[in-house]
Motif scaffolding. Structure first.
Motif: not given
Ligand code: MG
Ligand code: ADP
Length: 667
Positions: A280-282, A374-377
């Motif tokens: 997901k990061t990219i 927002v990562d890991e929301q």
């Molecule tokens: Mg991640």
């Protein structure tokens, strides 16, 4: 309510969510008592409450260690440990007038026959007919008795007409029973009546109200404005031309979905879900470039310092060569440095800002925020999510929520139904599945040997300490384990990271592990989310029986990221509870985040599943997201149809079912 209620009663009703007569009518029974049939005391099955009727012979107050009232009837006695003088007088009058007592409770064998302790009872004239319907037992609150509540509901039912908020065509299409008849039936069914259709109608209406509410919120969002971001700006094109790896098909599809949203002049609100390690990061980095290409800014927020630091490192490696400036705001920055970073964000010199929630607190001003990620929301609480949403909305920014905790379908359709959802359902190529073992703690020596062997081959390992929170004991457990393992595995370089470390020390510990300087990392669950060290191929989780399924899956997701086959060893302490045994079995046998999430939902129920951080998120009283999945689907379809028929109609329906609760669902 038409009849004025005592304020004390009204406030108790309010606790139950009852604020009007209409709410009273929809306050439905939890279960029923059967007072329609009399059971001769001799024939009562043990352990089941029954209704008996008998003439009253004698009433007396006796002392059996404590003051008690004993009411002697035919073949049975009623015993009361708490009573008022007027109760005794009423029984005395009953004896004088030949009245009989009807008592409802469990019979217990006693000297000279049977007895009931503290039965519910009333006095009747001989020959008085029995009720024809079951007696409802309602959810209630301290100080509000069933009798009072029943009377109030009865009044409500007598005075309130329950008009159907669903048009006939919808009722027919979904095979729904009429509302009024359903509600009346549920309050007073005949013994043996089939209630399935009535409950189905009520649950459907409740789910429909929820769906309508979410859909209306979504429509409103479409009326708002946001900065349209280019989907083929120069930075984005250059980055796509020199990606560090080839995107999977799922990543490409999701990227297209996102970019299509971002070119709209309305705020995107999208949830990007994908199992741990799906990449997901990219995708987040790509979305950020669209903002920078527009001459605006993007913010990336992570729930832990460790993850924020890692994002900063990755984004810098990927995007700094393109000339994009990335600010990293974290708690450990010296004040002067913090001011400098804040100024770079405020002046618009930094195109992307990465940090923890500090990014949206501590007076950080963005020159031109166009995208908030927002990562890991799911790790953020309801309040934080709401706060964040407001900040993003007031900046007219697009929003991207990311989550690696797969949300079961029904939950995604309800809790997150006002978000658009993109799913990465494919892992990057070349991943070897993680092999999971469960070992009793007594096999620790074997596990140590495995760690030695892995490290000798140049691999790395995590040792996750047996704690859930970052309390004092957690810290001690991590320190002790670190000392023990350092001694037991002499010759290996053993690192340590836990939540109580200062941010720069955390970052240093992670950097050392990332660079291979430490071989074994003793850690708490601070590494649970996001951490990406592909060379780590072994994970040991101590006291795995104490962890939840989602957490085990997340933790295990830290390995299996490289080309090498990875192994996860779950050490457990015996004896195992049934639930823990079941959890370990699920995690051992499945690597599929969605299957694990479904199992979690089944094992724990939706409220628990969401965890305390998010309780209050689900104002459902009757429907059960896990058990009623077909109804959720039907209600979802009906919501579309109903909205097409006009919003007023929908508002009436929401008002009836959610009433005061409606606001709660804004998150
Ligand atoms: Mg991640
Ligand atoms: P998550 O979805 O859990 O956030 P990450 O974005 O951290 O996953 O990606 C996991 C690992 O896989 C990272 O090391 C990342 O660089 C790598 N990765 C992501 N996409 C691909 C791909 N298409 N091909 C190869 N490796 C990839």
């Amino acid at each position: 309510m038409t009849r004025a209620l005592a304020p004390a009663t009204a406030s108790k009703l309010a606790k139950l969510g009852i604020r009007s007569r209409r709410d009273l009518v929809l306050h439905l029974p939890l279960r029923y008592d059967d007072e329609t049939r009399l059971t001769p005391p001799g024939q009562a099955p043990p352990g089941t409450p029954v209704l008996i009727e008998s003439p009253v012979r004698r009433v007396e107050v006796v002392y059996r260690g404590k003051r008690q009232m004993l009411v002697e009837c035919e073949g049975i006695a009623l015993r009361f440990l708490h009573f008022y003088p007027n109760q005794k007088q009423a029984f005395e009058r009953a004896i004088a007038h030949g009245l009989r007592v009807r008592a409802y409770g469990e019979l217990r064998p006693a000297r000279g026959g049977a007895e009931m302790i503290h039965p519910r009872y009333h006095l009747v004239a001989p020959g008085e007919p029995l009720p024809a319907t079951l007696t409802p037992v309602y959810p209630t609150t301290a100080g509000l008795g069933q009798a009072t509540l029943r009377k109030l509901v009865q009044q409500g039912l007598a005075e309130e007409s329950i008009e159907d908020t669903l048009p006939a065509f919808l009722r027919e299409r979904h095979g729904l029973a009429p509302l009024e008849a359903s509600v009346r039936l549920l309050h007073a069914p005949a013994p043996g009546a089939d209630l399935a259709e009535a409950w189905r109608r009520v649950k459907f209406d409740e789910l429909l109200a929820q769906q309508l509410q979410l859909r209306l919120a979504r429509r409103k969002r479409r009326e708002k404005l946001a900065l349209a971001l280019p989907s083929n700006g120069p930075l984005l094109r250059r980055f796509l031309g020199k990606l560090p790896f080839r995107l999977t098909r799922a990543q490409q599809r999701v990227m297209a979905e996102l970019l299509k949203d971002l070119v709209q002049p309305h705020p995107m609100q999208r949830l990007l879900q994908g199992d741990v390690g799906s990449g997901k990061t990219i995708i987040a980095a790509i979305a950020c470039l669209a903002a920078v290409d527009a001459g605006a800014q993007a913010a990336v927020m992570a729930p832990t310092e460790i993850l924020a630091e890692q994002h900063h490192r990755k984004f810098s490696a990927w995007l700094a060569p393109l000339g994009v400036r990335i600010a990293w705001l974290h708690g450990a920055l010296p004040a002067a440095e913090k001011r400098r970073v804040r100024a770079a964000i405020a002046k618009g010199e930094a195109g992307i800002a990465v940090g923890t929630q500090a990014l949206f607190q501590e007076g950080v001003e963005f020159a031109r925020l166009a995208l908030a990620i927002v990562d890991e929301q799911h790790r953020f609480g309801v309040k934080q999510r709401l706060e964040l949403r407001r900040k993003a909305e007031s900046a007219l920014a697009h929003q991207l929520m990311m989550s690696a905790t797969p949300i079961p379908r029904t939950l995604a359709m309800t809790r997150d139904a006002d978000l658009d959802v993109s799913t990465i359902d494919e892992l990057p190529p070349g991943r070897k599945p993680v092999i999971t073992h469960t070992y009793a703690a007594a096999r620790r020596a074997e596990v140590l040997a495995r760690i030695r062997a892995a490290c000798a081959e140049g691999q790395q390992a995590y040792w996750v300490c047996p704690v859930i929170d970052e309390s004092k004991e957690a810290l001690q457990a991590a320190l002790d384990t670190h000392a023990e393992l350092s001694a037991e595995l002499s010759g290996l370089r053993v690192g340590l990271v836990h939540g109580r470390l200062a941010p720069q020390d955390k970052a240093a510990a992670m950097d050392a592990f990332s660079a291979g300087a430490t071989q074994l990392l003793v850690c708490t669950t601070v590494i649970e989310v996001g951490v990406d060290v592909p060379n780590a191929s072994l994970m040991v989780i101590e006291h795995a029986e104490r962890f939840g399924l989602a957490q085990l899956h997340q933790l295990r997701g830290r390995i299996g990221r490289g080309a090498r086959a990875s192994e996860c060893v779950l050490l457990f302490q015996e004896p195992l509870s049934d639930a823990a045994r079941e959890r370990l079995k699920v995690i051992r046998e499945s690597a599929d985040g969605f299957a694990i999430a479904e199992a979690d939902l089944r094992l724990r129920g939706p409220g628990e599943f969401l965890g305390e951080r998010q309780s209050g998120d689900l104002p459902l009283r009757f429907a059960d997201l896990a058990a009623d999945e077909p109804l959720v689907l039907a209600a979802r379809a009906a919501a579309e149809e109903l909205l097409d028929a006009g919003e007023d109609f929908a508002r009436g329906h929401i008002e009836r079912w959610l009433g005061a609760r409606a606001d709660f669902h804004r998150v």
